[in-house]
Design a protein around this motif. Sequence first.
Motif, mmCIF file in Angstrom:
data_model
loop_
_atom_site.group_PDB
_atom_site.id
_atom_site.type_symbol
_atom_site.label_atom_id
_atom_site.label_comp_id
_atom_site.label_asym_id
_atom_site.label_seq_id
_atom_site.Cartn_x
_atom_site.Cartn_y
_atom_site.Cartn_z
ATOM 1 N N VAL A 80 -9.799 4.275 -1.637
ATOM 2 C CA VAL A 80 -8.470 4.709 -2.090
ATOM 3 C C VAL A 80 -8.603 5.764 -3.183
ATOM 4 O O VAL A 80 -9.615 5.814 -3.895
ATOM 5 C CB VAL A 80 -7.641 3.509 -2.619
ATOM 6 C CG1 VAL A 80 -7.342 2.528 -1.509
ATOM 7 C CG2 VAL A 80 -8.339 2.828 -3.787
ATOM 8 N N GLN A 133 -8.456 -3.468 -1.530
ATOM 9 C CA GLN A 133 -7.996 -2.080 -1.578
ATOM 10 C C GLN A 133 -7.022 -1.743 -0.447
ATOM 11 O O GLN A 133 -6.272 -0.777 -0.545
ATOM 12 C CB GLN A 133 -9.168 -1.112 -1.594
ATOM 13 C CG GLN A 133 -10.034 -1.076 -0.359
ATOM 14 C CD GLN A 133 -11.112 0.000 -0.477
ATOM 15 O OE1 GLN A 133 -10.829 1.135 -0.890
ATOM 16 N NE2 GLN A 133 -12.346 -0.349 -0.147
ATOM 17 N N SER A 171 0.801 -1.224 0.000
ATOM 18 C CA SER A 171 0.000 0.000 0.000
ATOM 19 C C SER A 171 0.832 1.272 0.000
ATOM 20 O O SER A 171 0.294 2.365 -0.165
ATOM 21 C CB SER A 171 -0.945 0.011 1.206
ATOM 22 O OG SER A 171 -0.212 -0.037 2.417
ATOM 23 N N LYS A 182 -2.316 1.758 -3.172
ATOM 24 C CA LYS A 182 -2.063 3.177 -2.933
ATOM 25 C C LYS A 182 -2.982 4.023 -3.814
ATOM 26 O O LYS A 182 -3.382 5.116 -3.435
ATOM 27 C CB LYS A 182 -0.596 3.505 -3.221
ATOM 28 C CG LYS A 182 -0.184 4.921 -2.817
ATOM 29 C CD LYS A 182 1.316 5.088 -2.955
ATOM 30 C CE LYS A 182 1.785 6.463 -2.506
ATOM 31 N NZ LYS A 182 3.267 6.588 -2.584
#
Length: 348
Positions: free
Chosen positions: A282, A162, A139, A166
């Motif tokens: 995200v 998710q 992430s 990132k």
Amino acid sequence: MKTKILSVLALLLLLTGCKEQKENTVVNNYLDFSKRDDQFTGGIKMIPINTPIGKFKVWTKTVGNNPTIKVLLLHGGPGLTHECFESFDGFFPKESIEYIYYDQLGSYYSDQPNDNRLWTNERFVEEVEQVRIALGCDSTNFYVLGQSWGGILAMEYALKYQKNLKGLIISNMMASAPAYNKYAEDVLGPKLPKVVFDQIKTFERNKDYTNPKYSELLFKYYYTEHILRMPVDQWPESINRAFKHLNPNVYVYMQGPSEFGITGNASLRNWDVTTRLKTITVPTLVIGAKYDTMDPEHMKWMSKEVQNGRFLFCPNGSHLSQYDDQKNYFKGVIQFLRDVDSGEFKKG
């Protein structure tokens, strides 16, 4: 008071210097493979994948080094190849963006088992997760960019994983197959000359998809308007190569035999995640194009439905906007990656 101002200025100069030092380090090391385990192959890895029917390998190729921006490219089809993304070579290296070409299982450079049990959204999602782990992404650096069918896969991946992302980029794909079919039938079809549209529909009713006249009509009147807005004889060699390498078994099983909507008994015909988009938190970029096979207004709506979305409109683009509207496409994608990486992303 003066001392406080000087302290703030000193801190700003220090932060600016650190940022510039980080950027210079990324640029200087971008093409350095000496500390990587794929130097011998020039970035290529055949990644082992576990599936419900056994183990296979998928092909990946990493371009560049950037510890905070690693973009996995999810190609369309299903059953096409990473070759649809080769235009990225002209834009990402200059920005020191690391990106990973990837042929999904069943595609030309990867293993191609002949078993329809493998061609499900759920299994492809688990494949992407295994690729992520093998590449060492997390992430702090992992983005997926999915175009067309790859956009479906990107959405499905984000809906389950998710926490490992990132950022998410959905390129040229609506969130509903029925809505896509309706747009093709009610909006794009009637824009064709009536005699042409009637002929296309007749071929499809008769399931005469292999008729050369059917392909000729689609290429002349539909593909050059809505897939890639160039005369066919000017299409990039990479796109011609990707279509040449298409795996028809995967494509027809999931998408159907026509590019004019998701047809027949295709497994994706009822796919719809419109009610689930609001759970995606995200940073997300949704890309639509004026002449796309997908409704750009629907994609604009998607960008507002996710919690941290941004819409990129390509006014000159069609389904392959990475080729026919590169100026807007790459400017928007690169800006999104930069904004997320710097912590300055704002939705809108």
